[in-house]
Design a protein around this motif. Structure first.
Motif, PDB file in Angstrom:
ATOM      1  N   GLY A  45      41.415 -87.565 -22.060  1.00  0.00           N
ATOM      2  CA  GLY A  45      40.258 -87.947 -22.861  1.00  0.00           C
ATOM      3  C   GLY A  45      39.771 -89.354 -22.582  1.00  0.00           C
ATOM      4  O   GLY A  45      38.558 -89.612 -22.540  1.00  0.00           O
ATOM      5  N   LEU A  46      40.703 -90.287 -22.389  1.00  0.00           N
ATOM      6  CA  LEU A  46      40.316 -91.669 -22.098  1.00  0.00           C
ATOM      7  C   LEU A  46      39.517 -91.764 -20.813  1.00  0.00           C
ATOM      8  O   LEU A  46      38.506 -92.470 -20.740  1.00  0.00           O
ATOM      9  N   VAL A  47      39.975 -91.067 -19.774  1.00  0.00           N
ATOM     10  CA  VAL A  47      39.288 -91.135 -18.490  1.00  0.00           C
ATOM     11  C   VAL A  47      37.953 -90.392 -18.564  1.00  0.00           C
ATOM     12  O   VAL A  47      36.943 -90.844 -18.023  1.00  0.00           O
ATOM     13  N   PHE A  48      37.953 -89.247 -19.259  1.00  0.00           N
ATOM     14  CA  PHE A  48      36.738 -88.437 -19.346  1.00  0.00           C
ATOM     15  C   PHE A  48      35.636 -89.165 -20.105  1.00  0.00           C
ATOM     16  O   PHE A  48      34.476 -89.189 -19.682  1.00  0.00           O
ATOM     17  N   TRP A  49      35.986 -89.764 -21.249  1.00  0.00           N
ATOM     18  CA  TRP A  49      34.985 -90.371 -22.124  1.00  0.00           C
ATOM     19  C   TRP A  49      34.899 -91.896 -21.981  1.00  0.00           C
ATOM     20  O   TRP A  49      34.031 -92.512 -22.606  1.00  0.00           O
ATOM     21  N   GLY A  50      35.775 -92.506 -21.199  1.00  0.00           N
ATOM     22  CA  GLY A  50      35.872 -93.967 -21.132  1.00  0.00           C
ATOM     23  C   GLY A  50      34.550 -94.680 -20.885  1.00  0.00           C
ATOM     24  O   GLY A  50      34.238 -95.684 -21.523  1.00  0.00           O
ATOM     25  N   ALA A  51      33.772 -94.161 -19.962  1.00  0.00           N
ATOM     26  CA  ALA A  51      32.451 -94.728 -19.680  1.00  0.00           C
ATOM     27  C   ALA A  51      31.342 -93.898 -20.301  1.00  0.00           C
ATOM     28  O   ALA A  51      30.319 -94.428 -20.744  1.00  0.00           O
ATOM     29  N   ALA A  52      31.546 -92.588 -20.358  1.00  0.00           N
ATOM     30  CA  ALA A  52      30.481 -91.675 -20.784  1.00  0.00           C
ATOM     31  C   ALA A  52      30.118 -91.821 -22.258  1.00  0.00           C
ATOM     32  O   ALA A  52      28.931 -91.748 -22.614  1.00  0.00           O
ATOM     33  N   GLU A  53      31.119 -92.014 -23.132  1.00  0.00           N
ATOM     34  CA  GLU A  53      30.788 -92.081 -24.556  1.00  0.00           C
ATOM     35  C   GLU A  53      30.007 -93.347 -24.923  1.00  0.00           C
ATOM     36  O   GLU A  53      28.958 -93.246 -25.571  1.00  0.00           O
ATOM     37  N   PRO A  54      30.481 -94.553 -24.547  1.00  0.00           N
ATOM     38  CA  PRO A  54      29.667 -95.742 -24.870  1.00  0.00           C
ATOM     39  C   PRO A  54      28.259 -95.668 -24.286  1.00  0.00           C
ATOM     40  O   PRO A  54      27.290 -96.078 -24.939  1.00  0.00           O
ATOM     41  N   LEU A  55      28.137 -95.129 -23.074  1.00  0.00           N
ATOM     42  CA  LEU A  55      26.824 -94.993 -22.452  1.00  0.00           C
ATOM     43  C   LEU A  55      25.945 -94.038 -23.258  1.00  0.00           C
ATOM     44  O   LEU A  55      24.758 -94.306 -23.486  1.00  0.00           O
ATOM     45  N   SER A  56      26.527 -92.934 -23.706  1.00  0.00           N
ATOM     46  CA  SER A  56      25.769 -91.969 -24.503  1.00  0.00           C
ATOM     47  C   SER A  56      25.295 -92.590 -25.818  1.00  0.00           C
ATOM     48  O   SER A  56      24.144 -92.405 -26.224  1.00  0.00           O
ATOM     49  N   HIS A  57      26.174 -93.344 -26.475  1.00  0.00           N
ATOM     50  CA  HIS A  57      25.790 -93.999 -27.732  1.00  0.00           C
ATOM     51  C   HIS A  57      24.727 -95.066 -27.490  1.00  0.00           C
ATOM     52  O   HIS A  57      23.872 -95.294 -28.352  1.00  0.00           O
TER      53      HIS A  57
END
Length: 511
Positions: A98-110
């Protein structure tokens, strides 16, 4: 297979039915799960927020309570693993892919679609980091901690079987030794299978995304099938070797690879901005923690949809993973005090998660803000590799990331086969390899079915559905643990002891 319980056969049958249905009618499967997921999030979002917040408050209470000195085991027992290995094992199992999958993608999405601010603004960047911290911080680890603590306490201190049902005996009594106990354990095992399968699906999708971005390998279900099949063979080999070898060594390898990737990105990326954002985001997280914990947006449907898609999804994800992670953390935490256990599980992984998301999230937002490349054009699983493409040594970084995802994949699945085996063999700490092999194949098959029937959205739907019934069991576990600890506190005479008031005593002597 002689030592397996009825929980094994019942849950395996349910999983088999779900797999057949999903494979035979993928569109219907996706539609049904989507409708159920929508009902749960729109009707019970308030319940998730309140439950998880109460769990965090209870964990903090235990840190400062006199019962914090109670050992998870006998009074003279020492921890089985060193603190470094213990932390590596619980962290690899608890967050991993989860950390690798969302590490960049989640902050960028928000940043591009913030909960409150205007998209792409400085305020949106602050919100992006604050809410990412919220989703991966003490709330997530509080869920893991409470399940793990209950299991470790009753298993190692009270000599109960290492089963979820055994932790509810102080509340529901001997009924936990009959059909009702079987229902509880079936729900726990099913939630574990779905939770782990979802994460394996995310991992396979990201490995495929990385290979597609780097080597133009097709990004489709066929390649993901090959990835899952290959990794399944590897994690079964690891599971065959047991906790002391496979999982221990892989967990330490994970930490080395993760730290290497983190340090390289930190120094290659916008280092000073990362440090400033980390400091500012920690302050924003602490300052807004209560407001975020209860934010449900009852009068704004757009804001509510955002909460359903992110916060409620994450709370469901952590709940569905909690039987697996909780049992695994309990297994490797024997001999530690409750206070040491809660601090170690609740605070340290959260802090590492904050550092991780600040590093990768800030790098992603900085690249997006500069405007040389539009990261939003990439699929979620490809965002990290698109970021690395803007850095020197991008090939090396991407390969390290793929290897890290693969080892996290193996560790998570490896740990899950042990936990599922334990839960379906009457709580045995040494489940047979045949049982672990069965569950390894089952969770990989579920991951493929979910990807086939609806991709990442089907994975999220399944998570929320599986987590809902287990959330009620978690609430009962908390009540049960409180009762048992209160009783033991009285038996051991564990109370707050006020310091003697020396000045009063001195005046009394003078008189």
């Amino acid at each position: 297979m002689k030592k397996v319980s009825s929980v094994f056969w019942i849950t395996l049958a349910i999983v088999l039915v779900a797999v057949i249905f999903g494979a035979a009618t993928p569109n219907s499967f996706e539609e049904i799960t989507a409708n159920i997921q929508k009902i749960i999030t729109s009707t019970f979002g308030w319940y998730y927020l309140i439950l998880v917040t109460i769990i965090v408050i209870f964990c903090v209470f235990l840190i400062f309570s006199p019962v914090g000195t109670i050992k998870l085991g006998k009074a003279d027992e020492e921890p089985e693993y060193s603190k470094g290995t213990w932390f590596a094992m619980l962290f690899s199992a608890g967050m991993g892919i989860g950390l690798v999958f969302w590490g960049a993608a989640e902050p960028l999405s928000h940043f591009m679609s913030p909960p409150l601010a205007d998209a792409g603004t400085n305020q949106a960047q602050k919100e992006a980091m604050r809410y990412t911290f919220f989703h991966w911080g003490i709330h997530a680890w509080g869920i893991y901690a409470i399940v793990a603590l209950a299991l470790a306490y009753y298993k190692f201190r009270k000599d109960e079987p290492g089963l979820i049902s055994a932790t509810l005996k102080p509340v529901l009594g001997k009924s936990m030794e009959g059909p009702l106990g079987i229902v509880v354990d079936v729900l726990a095992v099913f939630a574990t299978v779905i939770g782990v399968a979802t994460t394996l699906g995310f991992g396979a999708a990201q490995i495929n995304g990385g290979l597609s971005y780097l080597f133009k390998i097709p990004n489709n279900i066929t390649v993901q099938f090959i990835i899952i099949a290959s990794v399944t063979v590897l994690f079964m080999i690891s599971a065959w070797s047991g906790l002391g070898k496979g999982i221990k060594y892989l967990s330490n390898t994970n930490m080395v690879l993760a730290i290497t990737l983190l340090v390289l990105t930190f120094f290659i990326g916008p280092t000073i901005l990362i440090l400033n954002m980390f400091t500012d985001s920690i302050g924003g997280y602490i300052q807004n923690l209560a407001q975020m914990s209860f934010r449900i947006a009852p009068l704004n449907q757009d804001h509510r949809d955002w909460i359903n898609g992110w916060t409620i999804f994450y709370w469901a994800w952590w709940i569905s993973w909690s039987p697996f992670v909780g049992i695994f953390i309990a297994r490797v935490s024997r001999g530690r005090t409750i206070r040491e256990f809660i601090i170690g599980v609740l605070l340290l992984p959260a802090l590492v998660s904050f550092i991780w998301f600040t590093t990768f999230g800030t790098s992603a937002i900085d690249i997006q803000s500069i405007g040389n490349v539009d990261l939003t054009q990439y699929a979620t699983e490809e965002v990290l590799f698109a970021i690395f493409n803007e850095f020197p040594g991008s090939q090396v970084l991407s390969i390290v990331a793929i290897v890290l995802i693969s080892t996290f994949f193996i560790t998570s699945a490896d740990s899950a086969t042990f936990v599922l085996g334990m839960q379906t063999t009457y709580g045995s700490l040494t489940p047979s390899n045949s049982v672990k092999l069965t569950w390894g194949i089952a969770q990989s098959t579920v991951a493929l079915t979910l990807l086939f029937s609806g991709g990442l959205q089907a994975l999220q739907n399944a998570l929320i559905i599986a987590a809902f019934p287990f959330s009620f069991i978690m609430a009962l576990m908390m009540v049960s643990l409180y009762r048992s600890l209160s009783k033991e506190k009285k038996e051991l005479g564990l109370y707050f002891k006020p310091k003697p008031r020396k000045n009063v005593q001195k005046k009394t002597d003078e008189i």
